[in-house]
Design a protein around this motif. Structure first.
Motif, PDB file in Angstrom:
ATOM      1  N   VAL A  12       0.818  -1.213   0.000  1.00  0.00           N
ATOM      2  CA  VAL A  12       0.000   0.000   0.000  1.00  0.00           C
ATOM      3  C   VAL A  12       0.852   1.263   0.000  1.00  0.00           C
ATOM      4  N   THR A  13       2.144   1.120  -0.196  1.00  0.00           N
ATOM      5  CA  THR A  13       3.013   2.299  -0.131  1.00  0.00           C
ATOM      6  C   THR A  13       2.665   3.332  -1.196  1.00  0.00           C
ATOM      7  N   HIS A  14       2.153   2.903  -2.352  1.00  0.00           N
ATOM      8  CA  HIS A  14       1.793   3.885  -3.386  1.00  0.00           C
ATOM      9  C   HIS A  14       0.531   4.655  -3.025  1.00  0.00           C
ATOM     10  N   PHE A  15      -0.154   4.259  -1.957  1.00  0.00           N
ATOM     11  CA  PHE A  15      -1.311   5.001  -1.475  1.00  0.00           C
ATOM     12  C   PHE A  15      -0.916   6.038  -0.419  1.00  0.00           C
ATOM     13  N   LEU A  16       0.358   6.064  -0.042  1.00  0.00           N
ATOM     14  CA  LEU A  16       0.824   6.983   0.993  1.00  0.00           C
ATOM     15  C   LEU A  16       1.460   8.214   0.356  1.00  0.00           C
ATOM     16  N   CYS A  17       1.146   9.378   0.894  1.00  0.00           N
ATOM     17  CA  CYS A  17       1.718  10.622   0.393  1.00  0.00           C
ATOM     18  C   CYS A  17       3.206  10.651   0.745  1.00  0.00           C
ATOM     19  N   ARG A  21       3.452  10.908   4.500  1.00  0.00           N
ATOM     20  CA  ARG A  21       3.542   9.465   4.753  1.00  0.00           C
ATOM     21  C   ARG A  21       2.212   8.918   5.286  1.00  0.00           C
ATOM     22  N   LEU A  22       1.116   9.614   4.944  1.00  0.00           N
ATOM     23  CA  LEU A  22      -0.216   9.200   5.351  1.00  0.00           C
ATOM     24  C   LEU A  22      -0.995   8.715   4.138  1.00  0.00           C
ATOM     25  N   LEU A  23      -2.018   7.922   4.387  1.00  0.00           N
ATOM     26  CA  LEU A  23      -2.886   7.426   3.333  1.00  0.00           C
ATOM     27  C   LEU A  23      -3.560   8.608   2.647  1.00  0.00           C
ATOM     28  N   MET A  24      -3.449   8.662   1.321  1.00  0.00           N
ATOM     29  CA  MET A  24      -4.037   9.784   0.578  1.00  0.00           C
ATOM     30  C   MET A  24      -5.545   9.594   0.420  1.00  0.00           C
ATOM     31  N   THR A  25      -6.261  10.691   0.543  1.00  0.00           N
ATOM     32  CA  THR A  25      -7.702  10.677   0.284  1.00  0.00           C
ATOM     33  C   THR A  25      -8.053  11.615  -0.862  1.00  0.00           C
ATOM     34  N   GLY A  33       5.393  15.858 -11.582  1.00  0.00           N
ATOM     35  CA  GLY A  33       4.936  14.538 -11.997  1.00  0.00           C
ATOM     36  C   GLY A  33       4.674  13.588 -10.850  1.00  0.00           C
ATOM     37  N   PHE A  34       4.954  14.001  -9.626  1.00  0.00           N
ATOM     38  CA  PHE A  34       4.714  13.150  -8.466  1.00  0.00           C
ATOM     39  C   PHE A  34       3.315  13.386  -7.916  1.00  0.00           C
ATOM     40  N   THR A  35       2.788  12.359  -7.256  1.00  0.00           N
ATOM     41  CA  THR A  35       1.465  12.450  -6.641  1.00  0.00           C
ATOM     42  C   THR A  35       1.618  12.699  -5.151  1.00  0.00           C
ATOM     43  N   TYR A  36       0.814  13.627  -4.658  1.00  0.00           N
ATOM     44  CA  TYR A  36       0.828  14.005  -3.242  1.00  0.00           C
ATOM     45  C   TYR A  36      -0.607  14.094  -2.737  1.00  0.00           C
ATOM     46  N   ALA A 101      -8.634   9.676  10.323  1.00  0.00           N
ATOM     47  CA  ALA A 101      -7.939  10.714  11.079  1.00  0.00           C
ATOM     48  C   ALA A 101      -7.127  10.097  12.212  1.00  0.00           C
ATOM     49  N   LEU A 102      -7.644   9.035  12.810  1.00  0.00           N
ATOM     50  CA  LEU A 102      -6.891   8.334  13.855  1.00  0.00           C
ATOM     51  C   LEU A 102      -5.669   7.648  13.272  1.00  0.00           C
ATOM     52  N   LEU A 103      -5.814   7.048  12.081  1.00  0.00           N
ATOM     53  CA  LEU A 103      -4.684   6.373  11.437  1.00  0.00           C
ATOM     54  C   LEU A 103      -3.574   7.347  11.079  1.00  0.00           C
ATOM     55  N   HIS A 104      -3.913   8.593  10.839  1.00  0.00           N
ATOM     56  CA  HIS A 104      -2.903   9.584  10.454  1.00  0.00           C
ATOM     57  C   HIS A 104      -1.883   9.823  11.557  1.00  0.00           C
ATOM     58  N   HIS A 105      -2.216   9.427  12.776  1.00  0.00           N
ATOM     59  CA  HIS A 105      -1.285   9.616  13.883  1.00  0.00           C
ATOM     60  C   HIS A 105      -0.337   8.430  14.040  1.00  0.00           C
ATOM     61  N   LEU A 106      -0.541   7.382  13.243  1.00  0.00           N
ATOM     62  CA  LEU A 106       0.297   6.189  13.335  1.00  0.00           C
ATOM     63  C   LEU A 106       1.412   6.233  12.296  1.00  0.00           C
ATOM     64  N   PRO A 107       2.542   5.595  12.600  1.00  0.00           N
ATOM     65  CA  PRO A 107       3.619   5.508  11.600  1.00  0.00           C
ATOM     66  C   PRO A 107       3.157   4.716  10.380  1.00  0.00           C
ATOM     67  N   ALA A 108       3.756   5.018   9.217  1.00  0.00           N
ATOM     68  CA  ALA A 108       3.356   4.392   7.956  1.00  0.00           C
ATOM     69  C   ALA A 108       3.467   2.872   8.011  1.00  0.00           C
ATOM     70  N   ASP A 109       4.497   2.336   8.667  1.00  0.00           N
ATOM     71  CA  ASP A 109       4.644   0.882   8.700  1.00  0.00           C
ATOM     72  C   ASP A 109       3.533   0.226   9.511  1.00  0.00           C
TER      73      ASP A 109
END
Length: 129
Positions: A12-17, A21-25, A33-36, A101-109
């Protein structure tokens, strides 16, 4: 037990900004050319416009390519957004947004491990590496 036939964990790393380093919505493509995540790249652009990019004569520098951005227009990444909605069907609901929003406080791994755990068959538990 033999787990060689178990489905591979989903990357799921390509879903992270790459900035937050959070899940993109709301994924957007910048001039580099990069996605953020829209909020992350907008904050980066705003900060550089207000305080300078550190490069003489350049208003905004790409956070990943470290080169001047030709412009600051952002284009919604519809392909990635469709993948996100397929992968996380409830991502854009109000309840899901609160949980996200709660997940955004957790590390990407840790977020990656949670997603893998949710995808894994009942008898397979992914290892947190």
């Amino acid at each position: 037990r033999d787990y060689r036939d178990a489905p591979a964990a989903v990357d799921v790393t390509h879903f992270l900004c790459p900035l937050s380093r959070l899940l993109m919505t709301d994924p957007v493509v910048a001039a580099d050319g990069f996605t953020y995540e829209r909020a992350a790249i907008e904050a980066h652009v705003r900060k550089q416009q207000q305080h300078g990019s550190g490069v003489p004569g350049v208003a905004v520098v790409s956070p990943l390519a470290h080169a001047p951005l030709a412009h600051t227009r952002l284009v919604r990444n519809l392909n990635l957004l469709a993948q996100l909605r397929l992968r996380f069907p409830t991502l854009h609901t109000t309840a899901a947004s609160r949980h996200l929003a709660l997940l955004h406080h957790l590390p990407a791994d840790v977020v990656r491990w949670i997603v893998e755990w949710l995808d894994a068959p009942a008898h397979v538990v992914p290892l947190l590496v």
